[in-house]
Scaffold this active site. Structure first.
Site, mmCIF file in Angstrom:
data_model
loop_
_atom_site.group_PDB
_atom_site.id
_atom_site.type_symbol
_atom_site.label_atom_id
_atom_site.label_comp_id
_atom_site.label_asym_id
_atom_site.label_seq_id
_atom_site.Cartn_x
_atom_site.Cartn_y
_atom_site.Cartn_z
ATOM 1 C CB CYS A 107 -25.066 -11.561 -10.339
ATOM 2 S SG CYS A 107 -24.747 -12.360 -11.953
ATOM 3 C CG ASN A 115 7.471 -0.390 4.907
ATOM 4 O OD1 ASN A 115 6.672 -0.095 3.882
ATOM 5 N ND2 ASN A 115 7.414 -0.446 6.285
ATOM 6 C CB VAL A 132 -6.963 -4.106 -5.378
ATOM 7 C CG1 VAL A 132 -6.614 -5.677 -4.577
ATOM 8 C CG2 VAL A 132 -7.502 -3.388 -4.485
ATOM 9 C CG ASP A 133 -3.447 0.840 -6.706
ATOM 10 O OD1 ASP A 133 -2.819 0.115 -7.610
ATOM 11 O OD2 ASP A 133 -2.764 1.133 -5.517
ATOM 12 N NE ARG A 142 -2.621 -5.626 7.175
ATOM 13 C CZ ARG A 142 -3.277 -6.370 7.815
ATOM 14 N NH1 ARG A 142 -3.370 -6.267 9.288
ATOM 15 N NH2 ARG A 142 -4.325 -7.254 7.168
ATOM 16 C CB ALA A 178 -0.887 -0.032 1.159
ATOM 17 C CB SER A 238 3.288 -3.663 7.123
ATOM 18 O OG SER A 238 2.363 -4.661 6.686
ATOM 19 C CG HIS A 297 -3.880 -9.202 -1.574
ATOM 20 N ND1 HIS A 297 -3.435 -8.155 -1.042
ATOM 21 C CD2 HIS A 297 -3.628 -10.295 -1.372
ATOM 22 C CE1 HIS A 297 -2.524 -8.891 -0.180
ATOM 23 N NE2 HIS A 297 -2.739 -10.420 -0.424
ATOM 24 C CB THR A 333 0.475 6.591 0.602
ATOM 25 O OG1 THR A 333 1.695 6.399 0.543
ATOM 26 C CG2 THR A 333 -0.050 5.582 1.513
#
Length: 241
Positions: free
Chosen positions: A144, A210, A93-94, A24, A12, A186, A111, A16
């Protein structure tokens, strides 16, 4: 000259700077609002219509952010264009790696993808934009259109298993690479975090970028705490030189 295969595991933190909040970190969404985790937990989502309605509103809000690739995403795509063999393994997932120019076939989305939806009953897939258009038109929990089943985003929710084919490809890339970079993660969520150990066990040079310490820092050849938007482009520029 043979160039080393570079595997990049992104979390993630790489997104940002594009306006997508992390989950997290010290100021992450799960820490600010623990109830928000229910919106992406499969059991809660399937059992509670109110959770589904709130989830669809969250997706609308995320769409309104209109995130764009940032300097870190562009640097990864630039490394690939320079001729260095690159494979991205992402927890995100972006879809921003692909928007920045990484070929779809070189991005493994552990993911899943928030750009699509899937029926939990008949498994037919569709676009998130089409589903959100139905929400905009007044359907607060659109079913659906094929079978009336519950629709969800094409992401892996908490309580769901990762796609074994995608995970298998990620493990194969990790074992084969000579350079492994974990950025903006993380490294607390398995099995994605475990790829770092696999890379180290197979002799890859390991770099972790990180803001906060991770459980795998002791394995790394290099740990970078600088902001990702400036640190990653510099790091990748060294690789392409």
């Amino acid at each position: 000259m043979n160039r080393p295969l570079v595997a990049l595991l992104s979390g993630a933190g790489i997104s940002t700077d594009s306006g997508i909040p992390d989950y997290r970190g010290p100021a992450g969404l799960w820490r600010k609002d623990p109830e928000a985790e229910k919106l992406v937990t499969y059991a809660y989502y399937m059992d509670d219509p109110e959770i589904r309605r709130r989830s669809w509103q969250m997706r609308r809000a995320n769409r309104a952010l209109r995130p764009r690739p940032n300097a870190a995403h562009r640097a990864v795509a630039g490394l690939e264009r320079s001729g260095v063999p690159v494979r991205v393994i992402t927890q995100n997932v972006d879809g921003l790696h692909q928007e920045a120019g990484m070929p779809e076939r070189k991005v493994l989305e552990l993911h899943g993808s928030a750009r699509g939806v899937v029926c939990t009953r008949c498994h037919v897939r569709g676009s998130m934009e089409d589903a959100l258009a139905r929400v905009d038109a007044g359907e607060d929990d659109p079913p659906c259109l094929e079978c009336g089943g519950i629709l969800k985003s094409a992401t892996v929710m908490f309580g769901e298993a990762l796609d074994p084919v995608v995970l298998g490809e990620a493990v194969a890339v990790t074992k084969a690479c000579q350079v492994f970079i974990a950025v903006g993660s993380s490294l607390q969520v398995q099995p994605a975090a475990g790829l770092v150990g696999v890379a180290a066990d197979h002799g890859a040079r390991l770099t972790i970028v990180n803001a906060e310490p991770t459980p795998y820092d002791d394995l790394a050849d290099e740990v970078v705490r600088e902001p990702i938007g400036t640190a990653l482009p510099k790091l990748l520029a060294r690789l392409s030189a």
